[in-house]
Design a protein around this motif. Structure first.
Motif, PDB file in Angstrom:
ATOM      1  N   TYR A  28     -28.191  36.713  22.169  1.00 38.89           N
ATOM      2  CA  TYR A  28     -29.069  36.613  20.923  1.00 38.89           C
ATOM      3  C   TYR A  28     -30.243  35.892  21.379  1.00 38.89           C
ATOM      4  O   TYR A  28     -30.844  35.301  22.039  1.00 38.89           O
ATOM      5  N   ILE A  29     -30.873  36.514  19.322  1.00 41.20           N
ATOM      6  CA  ILE A  29     -32.374  35.896  19.408  1.00 41.20           C
ATOM      7  C   ILE A  29     -32.377  35.334  18.404  1.00 41.20           C
ATOM      8  O   ILE A  29     -31.761  35.767  16.944  1.00 41.20           O
ATOM      9  N   ILE A  30     -32.784  34.192  17.977  1.00 37.67           N
ATOM     10  CA  ILE A  30     -33.320  33.476  16.733  1.00 37.67           C
ATOM     11  C   ILE A  30     -34.718  32.948  16.865  1.00 37.67           C
ATOM     12  O   ILE A  30     -35.423  33.008  17.495  1.00 37.67           O
ATOM     13  N   ASP A 148     -35.251  46.690  20.093  1.00 37.95           N
ATOM     14  CA  ASP A 148     -36.263  46.608  18.763  1.00 37.95           C
ATOM     15  C   ASP A 148     -34.927  46.625  17.518  1.00 37.95           C
ATOM     16  O   ASP A 148     -33.933  47.477  17.363  1.00 37.95           O
ATOM     17  N   ALA A 149     -35.935  45.748  16.616  1.00 36.05           N
ATOM     18  CA  ALA A 149     -34.572  45.274  16.098  1.00 36.05           C
ATOM     19  C   ALA A 149     -35.356  46.131  14.206  1.00 36.05           C
ATOM     20  O   ALA A 149     -34.501  45.641  13.542  1.00 36.05           O
ATOM     21  N   ALA A 160     -35.523  32.318   8.812  1.00 34.50           N
ATOM     22  CA  ALA A 160     -34.993  31.116   9.899  1.00 34.50           C
ATOM     23  C   ALA A 160     -33.691  31.796  10.071  1.00 34.50           C
ATOM     24  O   ALA A 160     -32.375  30.775  11.397  1.00 34.50           O
ATOM     25  N   ASP A 161     -32.414  31.139   9.568  1.00 35.07           N
ATOM     26  CA  ASP A 161     -31.040  32.597   9.250  1.00 35.07           C
ATOM     27  C   ASP A 161     -30.494  33.069  10.100  1.00 35.07           C
ATOM     28  O   ASP A 161     -29.590  33.681   9.721  1.00 35.07           O
ATOM     29  N   LEU A 162     -32.019  34.351  10.256  1.00 33.43           N
ATOM     30  CA  LEU A 162     -30.979  35.923  11.383  1.00 33.43           C
ATOM     31  C   LEU A 162     -30.746  35.518  12.657  1.00 33.43           C
ATOM     32  O   LEU A 162     -31.327  34.887  12.863  1.00 33.43           O
ATOM     33  N   ILE A 163     -29.919  36.262  13.011  1.00 30.01           N
ATOM     34  CA  ILE A 163     -29.324  36.085  14.676  1.00 30.01           C
ATOM     35  C   ILE A 163     -29.698  37.665  14.175  1.00 30.01           C
ATOM     36  O   ILE A 163     -28.994  38.284  14.005  1.00 30.01           O
ATOM     37  N   LEU A 164     -30.394  37.979  15.739  1.00 26.66           N
ATOM     38  CA  LEU A 164     -30.471  38.875  16.523  1.00 26.66           C
ATOM     39  C   LEU A 164     -29.062  38.413  17.798  1.00 26.66           C
ATOM     40  O   LEU A 164     -29.273  38.585  18.223  1.00 26.66           O
ATOM     41  N   VAL A 174     -30.196  46.707  17.934  1.00 21.51           N
ATOM     42  CA  VAL A 174     -29.986  44.947  17.636  1.00 21.51           C
ATOM     43  C   VAL A 174     -29.147  45.061  16.089  1.00 21.51           C
ATOM     44  O   VAL A 174     -29.052  45.698  14.927  1.00 21.51           O
ATOM     45  N   GLY A 175     -28.057  44.070  16.197  1.00 20.92           N
ATOM     46  CA  GLY A 175     -27.006  43.674  15.376  1.00 20.92           C
ATOM     47  C   GLY A 175     -28.110  42.769  14.610  1.00 20.92           C
ATOM     48  O   GLY A 175     -28.941  41.778  15.081  1.00 20.92           O
ATOM     49  N   VAL A 176     -28.169  42.855  13.620  1.00 15.72           N
ATOM     50  CA  VAL A 176     -29.219  41.408  12.162  1.00 15.72           C
ATOM     51  C   VAL A 176     -27.906  40.911  11.739  1.00 15.72           C
ATOM     52  O   VAL A 176     -27.262  41.569  10.620  1.00 15.72           O
ATOM     53  N   THR A 177     -27.246  39.705  11.770  1.00 11.58           N
ATOM     54  CA  THR A 177     -26.605  38.793  10.826  1.00 11.58           C
ATOM     55  C   THR A 177     -26.685  37.409  10.439  1.00 11.58           C
ATOM     56  O   THR A 177     -27.993  37.001  10.842  1.00 11.58           O
ATOM     57  N   SER A 178     -26.469  36.827  10.044  1.00 10.81           N
ATOM     58  CA  SER A 178     -27.126  35.945   9.098  1.00 10.81           C
ATOM     59  C   SER A 178     -25.986  34.540   9.339  1.00 10.81           C
ATOM     60  O   SER A 178     -25.443  34.748  10.389  1.00 10.81           O
TER      61      SER A 178
END
Ligand SMILES: *[C@@H]1O[C@H](CO)[C@@H](O)[C@H](O)[C@H]1NC(C)=O
Ligand SMILES: *[C@@H]1O[C@H](CO)[C@@H](O)[C@H](O)[C@H]1NC(C)=O
Ligand SMILES: *[C@@H]1O[C@H](CO)[C@@H](O)[C@H](O)[C@H]1NC(C)=O
Ligand SMILES: *[C@@H]1O[C@H](CO)[C@@H](O)[C@H](O)[C@H]1NC(C)=O
Ligand SMILES: *[C@@H]1O[C@H](CO)[C@@H](O)[C@H](O)[C@H]1NC(C)=O
Length: 188
Positions: A28-30, A148-149, A160-164, A174-178
């Motif tokens: 995960y990346i934040i 590659d998001a 700042a609320d995104l999670i890759l 890449v999945g992008v969620t909150s």
């Protein structure tokens, strides 16, 4: 001839079977939590809330075994938010009782460090790695871990609320969620 064929078959089998234990583990990346304008240090009250309650709540459910954050390079390039990234990561590390590893950013940094640290940990653990990274340096991180998001620094740095979520089997998808921390999500 026959020996060569056997070696090829074994190599093909290994490329699926030998990587399958580690390949299943997502990482995960934040970015760092919300910071004040104009490069002033620390996190805003919203950023602190994200670090102290939102992030520990979200990531304690995701089987995180290592946090990797950044340190600024010696040039001290303006706008680097690594101290804020560390401040964002510390409450989660304390909650989970895990270590924080660091990699340098900026000119002269070892670009392989994020990937090497990730791979090294995945070799000996089935837990996930979480990158908590300088919001102004997200593009570099994403490139260095070969994902590659489809999002650029501006999009990532403002949220700042995104999670890759990166699945190593398909790192380009890449999945992008909150984080879904209603009340504090949004641009600060
Ligand atoms: C991160 O913050 C903690 C707590 O303030 C501090 O002890 C630690 O040295 C910091 N790490 C880095 C890499 O700045
Ligand atoms: C944290 O790092 C130290 C030093 O490398 C190591 O001895 C310790 O086992 C690590 N702790 C965890 C929870 O991985
Ligand atoms: C990872 O999971 C596999 C399958 O559940 C298990 O056999 C292996 O021992 C685990 N490895 C570690 C380092 O926990
Ligand atoms: C990451 O490390 C792995 C294993 O060492 C390697 O196969 C892969 O090419 C590296 N990826 C990048 C983007 O450097
Ligand atoms: C946030 O909510 C969306 C929509 O319900 C969901 O798809 C996503 O998985 C949630 N994110 C987390 C980290 O749980």
């Amino acid at each position: 001839m026959r020996l060569l064929y056997l070696q090829l078959v074994l190599a093909a089998l290994c490329s699926t079977a030998c990587t399958s234990t580690t390949a299943k583990i997502p990482f995960y990346i934040i970015s760092n939590g919300e910071t004040p304008s104009l490069g002033r240090p620390g996190l805003t009250p919203v950023g602190k809330q994200r670090a102290e309650s939102c992030i520990p709540n979200v990531f304690s459910k995701l089987n995180i075994g290592l946090i990797i954050t950044c340190t600024e390079d010696r040039d001290g390039k303006e706008g680097l938010n690594c101290a804020a990234a560390n401040e964002t990561a510390v409450p989660l590390a304390k909650t989970l009782g895990i270590n924080i590893s660091t990699c340098a950013t900026g000119d002269g940094a070892d670009d392989d460090c994020p990937n090497n640290t990730l791979q090294k940990f995945n070799k000996k653990s089935n837990q996930s790695v979480l990158f908590v990274w300088d919001s102004s340096d997200m593009e570099d991180l994403i490139e260095n871990v070969d994902t590659d998001a489809g999002l650029d620094n501006d999009q990532l740095g403002l949220h700042a609320d995104l999670i890759l979520t990166v699945n190593p089997k398909d790192p380009r998808n890449v999945g992008v969620t909150s984080m879904n921390c209603t009340g504090i999500d949004g641009t600060a």
